[in-house]
Structures are given as structure tokens and as C-alpha cells.
Design a protein around this motif. Structure first.
Motif, PDB file in Angstrom:
ATOM      1  N   MET A   1      31.767  21.208  36.289  1.00  0.00           N
ATOM      2  CA  MET A   1      30.846  20.314  35.616  1.00  0.00           C
ATOM      3  C   MET A   1      30.688  20.779  34.172  1.00  0.00           C
ATOM      4  O   MET A   1      30.408  21.948  33.931  1.00  0.00           O
ATOM      5  CB  MET A   1      29.492  20.351  36.349  1.00  0.00           C
ATOM      6  CG  MET A   1      28.425  19.546  35.688  1.00  0.00           C
ATOM      7  SD  MET A   1      26.809  19.647  36.520  1.00  0.00           S
ATOM      8  CE  MET A   1      27.161  18.876  38.072  1.00  0.00           C
ATOM      9  N   PRO A   2      30.820  19.899  33.209  1.00  0.00           N
ATOM     10  CA  PRO A   2      30.645  20.282  31.803  1.00  0.00           C
ATOM     11  C   PRO A   2      29.232  20.786  31.553  1.00  0.00           C
ATOM     12  O   PRO A   2      28.274  20.360  32.194  1.00  0.00           O
ATOM     13  CB  PRO A   2      30.899  18.988  31.032  1.00  0.00           C
ATOM     14  CG  PRO A   2      31.602  18.071  31.967  1.00  0.00           C
ATOM     15  CD  PRO A   2      31.247  18.512  33.341  1.00  0.00           C
ATOM     16  N   ALA A   3      29.104  21.694  30.612  1.00  0.00           N
ATOM     17  CA  ALA A   3      27.793  22.284  30.307  1.00  0.00           C
ATOM     18  C   ALA A   3      26.776  21.216  29.946  1.00  0.00           C
ATOM     19  O   ALA A   3      25.617  21.296  30.344  1.00  0.00           O
ATOM     20  CB  ALA A   3      27.921  23.287  29.164  1.00  0.00           C
ATOM     21  N   SER A   4      27.191  20.192  29.201  1.00  0.00           N
ATOM     22  CA  SER A   4      26.236  19.156  28.800  1.00  0.00           C
ATOM     23  C   SER A   4      25.716  18.392  30.014  1.00  0.00           C
ATOM     24  O   SER A   4      24.559  18.012  30.059  1.00  0.00           O
ATOM     25  CB  SER A   4      26.857  18.195  27.795  1.00  0.00           C
ATOM     26  OG  SER A   4      27.958  17.521  28.380  1.00  0.00           O
ATOM     27  N   SER A   5      26.560  18.175  31.038  1.00  0.00           N
ATOM     28  CA  SER A   5      26.107  17.487  32.253  1.00  0.00           C
ATOM     29  C   SER A   5      25.082  18.330  32.988  1.00  0.00           C
ATOM     30  O   SER A   5      24.092  17.825  33.499  1.00  0.00           O
ATOM     31  CB  SER A   5      27.284  17.178  33.179  1.00  0.00           C
ATOM     32  OG  SER A   5      28.145  16.257  32.556  1.00  0.00           O
ATOM     33  N   ALA A   6      25.327  19.637  33.053  1.00  0.00           N
ATOM     34  CA  ALA A   6      24.378  20.521  33.726  1.00  0.00           C
ATOM     35  C   ALA A   6      23.043  20.525  32.991  1.00  0.00           C
ATOM     36  O   ALA A   6      21.981  20.513  33.599  1.00  0.00           O
ATOM     37  CB  ALA A   6      24.942  21.935  33.807  1.00  0.00           C
ATOM     38  N   ARG A   7      23.107  20.527  31.650  1.00  0.00           N
ATOM     39  CA  ARG A   7      21.869  20.540  30.871  1.00  0.00           C
ATOM     40  C   ARG A   7      21.064  19.272  31.090  1.00  0.00           C
ATOM     41  O   ARG A   7      19.861  19.321  31.273  1.00  0.00           O
ATOM     42  CB  ARG A   7      22.191  20.699  29.383  1.00  0.00           C
ATOM     43  CG  ARG A   7      20.936  20.863  28.525  1.00  0.00           C
ATOM     44  CD  ARG A   7      21.265  21.044  27.054  1.00  0.00           C
ATOM     45  NE  ARG A   7      22.028  19.946  26.515  1.00  0.00           N
ATOM     46  CZ  ARG A   7      21.521  18.755  26.189  1.00  0.00           C
ATOM     47  NH1 ARG A   7      20.250  18.507  26.376  1.00  0.00           N
ATOM     48  NH2 ARG A   7      22.287  17.818  25.667  1.00  0.00           N
ATOM     49  N   VAL A   8      21.726  18.116  31.117  1.00  0.00           N
ATOM     50  CA  VAL A   8      21.021  16.853  31.343  1.00  0.00           C
ATOM     51  C   VAL A   8      20.375  16.855  32.722  1.00  0.00           C
ATOM     52  O   VAL A   8      19.235  16.468  32.882  1.00  0.00           O
ATOM     53  CB  VAL A   8      21.977  15.645  31.171  1.00  0.00           C
ATOM     54  CG1 VAL A   8      21.319  14.367  31.663  1.00  0.00           C
ATOM     55  CG2 VAL A   8      22.387  15.500  29.720  1.00  0.00           C
ATOM     56  N   HIS A   9      21.115  17.368  33.729  1.00  0.00           N
ATOM     57  CA  HIS A   9      20.556  17.426  35.088  1.00  0.00           C
ATOM     58  C   HIS A   9      19.317  18.316  35.118  1.00  0.00           C
ATOM     59  O   HIS A   9      18.307  17.963  35.690  1.00  0.00           O
ATOM     60  CB  HIS A   9      21.615  17.931  36.078  1.00  0.00           C
ATOM     61  CG  HIS A   9      21.073  18.116  37.453  1.00  0.00           C
ATOM     62  ND1 HIS A   9      20.729  17.044  38.249  1.00  0.00           N
ATOM     63  CD2 HIS A   9      20.775  19.225  38.162  1.00  0.00           C
ATOM     64  CE1 HIS A   9      20.254  17.487  39.395  1.00  0.00           C
ATOM     65  NE2 HIS A   9      20.272  18.805  39.368  1.00  0.00           N
ATOM     66  N   THR A  10      19.395  19.488  34.462  1.00  0.00           N
ATOM     67  CA  THR A  10      18.257  20.397  34.425  1.00  0.00           C
ATOM     68  C   THR A  10      17.087  19.741  33.706  1.00  0.00           C
ATOM     69  O   THR A  10      15.959  19.787  34.165  1.00  0.00           O
ATOM     70  CB  THR A  10      18.640  21.716  33.730  1.00  0.00           C
ATOM     71  OG1 THR A  10      19.729  22.294  34.460  1.00  0.00           O
ATOM     72  CG2 THR A  10      17.489  22.683  33.693  1.00  0.00           C
ATOM     73  N   ASP A  11      17.358  19.111  32.551  1.00  0.00           N
ATOM     74  CA  ASP A  11      16.295  18.435  31.817  1.00  0.00           C
ATOM     75  C   ASP A  11      15.655  17.346  32.669  1.00  0.00           C
ATOM     76  O   ASP A  11      14.440  17.199  32.683  1.00  0.00           O
ATOM     77  CB  ASP A  11      16.834  17.825  30.529  1.00  0.00           C
ATOM     78  CG  ASP A  11      17.188  18.867  29.483  1.00  0.00           C
ATOM     79  OD1 ASP A  11      17.855  18.495  28.512  1.00  0.00           O
ATOM     80  OD2 ASP A  11      16.797  20.032  29.640  1.00  0.00           O
ATOM     81  N   SER A  12      16.477  16.579  33.375  1.00  0.00           N
ATOM     82  CA  SER A  12      15.961  15.506  34.211  1.00  0.00           C
ATOM     83  C   SER A  12      15.096  16.062  35.337  1.00  0.00           C
ATOM     84  O   SER A  12      14.030  15.533  35.621  1.00  0.00           O
ATOM     85  CB  SER A  12      17.116  14.671  34.773  1.00  0.00           C
ATOM     86  OG  SER A  12      16.617  13.618  35.549  1.00  0.00           O
ATOM     87  N   SER A  13      15.537  17.147  35.963  1.00  0.00           N
ATOM     88  CA  SER A  13      14.745  17.762  37.036  1.00  0.00           C
ATOM     89  C   SER A  13      13.414  18.259  36.497  1.00  0.00           C
ATOM     90  O   SER A  13      12.370  18.076  37.115  1.00  0.00           O
ATOM     91  CB  SER A  13      15.508  18.918  37.674  1.00  0.00           C
ATOM     92  OG  SER A  13      16.655  18.451  38.322  1.00  0.00           O
ATOM     93  N   SER A  14      13.453  18.882  35.333  1.00  0.00           N
ATOM     94  CA  SER A  14      12.236  19.374  34.696  1.00  0.00           C
ATOM     95  C   SER A  14      11.306  18.207  34.347  1.00  0.00           C
ATOM     96  O   SER A  14      10.090  18.296  34.538  1.00  0.00           O
ATOM     97  CB  SER A  14      12.612  20.159  33.440  1.00  0.00           C
ATOM     98  OG  SER A  14      11.458  20.560  32.747  1.00  0.00           O
ATOM     99  N   SER A  15      11.870  17.126  33.851  1.00  0.00           N
ATOM    100  CA  SER A  15      11.072  15.946  33.513  1.00  0.00           C
ATOM    101  C   SER A  15      10.435  15.346  34.758  1.00  0.00           C
ATOM    102  O   SER A  15       9.250  14.991  34.748  1.00  0.00           O
ATOM    103  CB  SER A  15      11.941  14.900  32.811  1.00  0.00           C
ATOM    104  OG  SER A  15      12.343  15.377  31.549  1.00  0.00           O
ATOM    105  N   HIS A  16      11.215  15.241  35.833  1.00  0.00           N
ATOM    106  CA  HIS A  16      10.660  14.703  37.079  1.00  0.00           C
ATOM    107  C   HIS A  16       9.474  15.542  37.549  1.00  0.00           C
ATOM    108  O   HIS A  16       8.441  14.999  37.937  1.00  0.00           O
ATOM    109  CB  HIS A  16      11.731  14.647  38.181  1.00  0.00           C
ATOM    110  CG  HIS A  16      12.589  13.437  38.120  1.00  0.00           C
ATOM    111  ND1 HIS A  16      13.634  13.316  37.242  1.00  0.00           N
ATOM    112  CD2 HIS A  16      12.547  12.280  38.832  1.00  0.00           C
ATOM    113  CE1 HIS A  16      14.207  12.137  37.414  1.00  0.00           C
ATOM    114  NE2 HIS A  16      13.571  11.494  38.365  1.00  0.00           N
ATOM    115  N   ARG A  17       9.625  16.862  37.511  1.00  0.00           N
ATOM    116  CA  ARG A  17       8.546  17.754  37.956  1.00  0.00           C
ATOM    117  C   ARG A  17       7.317  17.593  37.065  1.00  0.00           C
ATOM    118  O   ARG A  17       6.194  17.514  37.556  1.00  0.00           O
ATOM    119  CB  ARG A  17       9.035  19.200  37.956  1.00  0.00           C
ATOM    120  CG  ARG A  17       7.965  20.221  38.329  1.00  0.00           C
ATOM    121  CD  ARG A  17       7.365  20.015  39.690  1.00  0.00           C
ATOM    122  NE  ARG A  17       8.393  20.250  40.686  1.00  0.00           N
ATOM    123  CZ  ARG A  17       8.284  19.881  41.949  1.00  0.00           C
ATOM    124  NH1 ARG A  17       7.207  19.267  42.366  1.00  0.00           N
ATOM    125  NH2 ARG A  17       9.245  20.104  42.800  1.00  0.00           N
TER     126      ARG A  17
END
Length: 158
Positions: A1-17
Motif C-alpha cells: 500500500m502506498p504511504a499516501s493511502s495509509a496516511r489517508v486511512h489513518t486520518d480517516s480513522s482518526s476523524s471517525h473517532r
């Protein structure tokens, strides 16, 4: 997985929380009778219940004080249970929407624990140079039980 995809996923998880925490905080503040806290939580938001929309900290705080009955312990003796939370985040736009169910329970010394209302929340959020915050909360109550010890007379029309 590209680093940018991982970052977006992490940001999205953080936003959801963060958004889930705002939704939970609303329930806590109402059940604690902390209408000042509610005013601050919804400071940048428009709140729409059964009456005309209300915007801004002072107006929202006043609406809750004028509407909700508070008992000697400083609370409305309620428990707001929020379920079926669905959150959609647009990280690029720094906006989000959510839908959820709410069930309100109440108990008093002479009133057994019972559900008094059920409905839906439709929320909008934004993140502008800081944390996520409410922009809009629309409450649609579709099931109403005995709210005579929760809402002041004529509050349903507000």
C-alpha cells in the motif's frame, strides 16, 4: 500500500473517532444537565429540533434551559443512547456527515425506567484549522412516550 493511502486511512480513522466522540459528548452533556457545555459544544452549529432552528452558543444554551426539566441532582434524569452511527468523512474538504438513532430513557423515584423518545440525528461537521466541530444537528423524534417529566409544557412546539 502506498504511504499516501495509509496516511489517508489513518486520518480517516482518526476523524471517525473524533466525530464519534463529539456525538457521545452531546449525549453526556444533555444527561448531565450541562447546558452551558452544550452551548460551547454547538457554538458554531445550528440546532434544529421540533421548533425553529437555533444557532450559536447562547441561543442553544437558552433553548435547552427553557425546554428541558432539570431535577434536584442537576440532571434531567435521562440517558441518551446513540446507536447505528454512520459517518461519512471527506478528508479533502474537511467536512463530514453522520446519521444515527437516539433512544432517550428516563427514571425518577416515582417513574420506573422507561424509554420516553426515539428518533434520528442528522449531523454535519467541519474541521477548519483545528479539531472537528458540529456545524449542524437536526433531531427528528419519531417515537414519543411520556415526556411530561422531561420537557416543559409547550416545549414540543419549540
Amino acid at each position: 500500500m502506498p504511504a499516501s493511502s495509509a496516511r489517508v486511512h489513518t486520518d480517516s480513522s482518526s476523524s471517525h473517532r473524533a466525530i464519534e466522540n463529539l456525538i457521545a459528548r452531546y449525549a453526556e452533556l444533555v444527561d448531565d444537565g450541562d447546558f452551558t457545555g452544550l452551548g460551547f459544544l454547538l457554538d458554531n452549529a445550528t440546532f434544529t429540533g421540533s421548533g425553529a432552528p437555533v444557532s450559536g452558543r447562547e441561543a442553544i444554551e437558552k433553548m435547552f434551559r427553557d425546554t428541558v426539566i432539570v431535577y434536584a441532582d442537576g440532571t434531567p434524569r435521562t440517558q441518551h443512547v446513540t446507536t447505528n452511527v454512520a459517518i461519512e468523512v471527506d478528508e479533502q474538504a474537511n467536512t463530514a456527515v453522520s446519521r444515527s438513532y437516539v433512544t432517550v430513557f428516563q427514571a425518577l423515584p416515582d417513574l420506573p425506567l422507561q424509554p420516553i423518545a426515539g428518533g434520528r440525528y442528522h449531523d454535519r461537521f467541519e474541521r477548519r484549522g483545528g479539531p472537528w466541530r458540529f456545524v449542524e444537528r437536526r433531531v427528528r423524534i419519531t417515537l414519543v412516550g411520556d415526556v411530561s417529566r422531561h420537557l416543559r409544557p409547550n416545549a414540543e412546539q419549540r
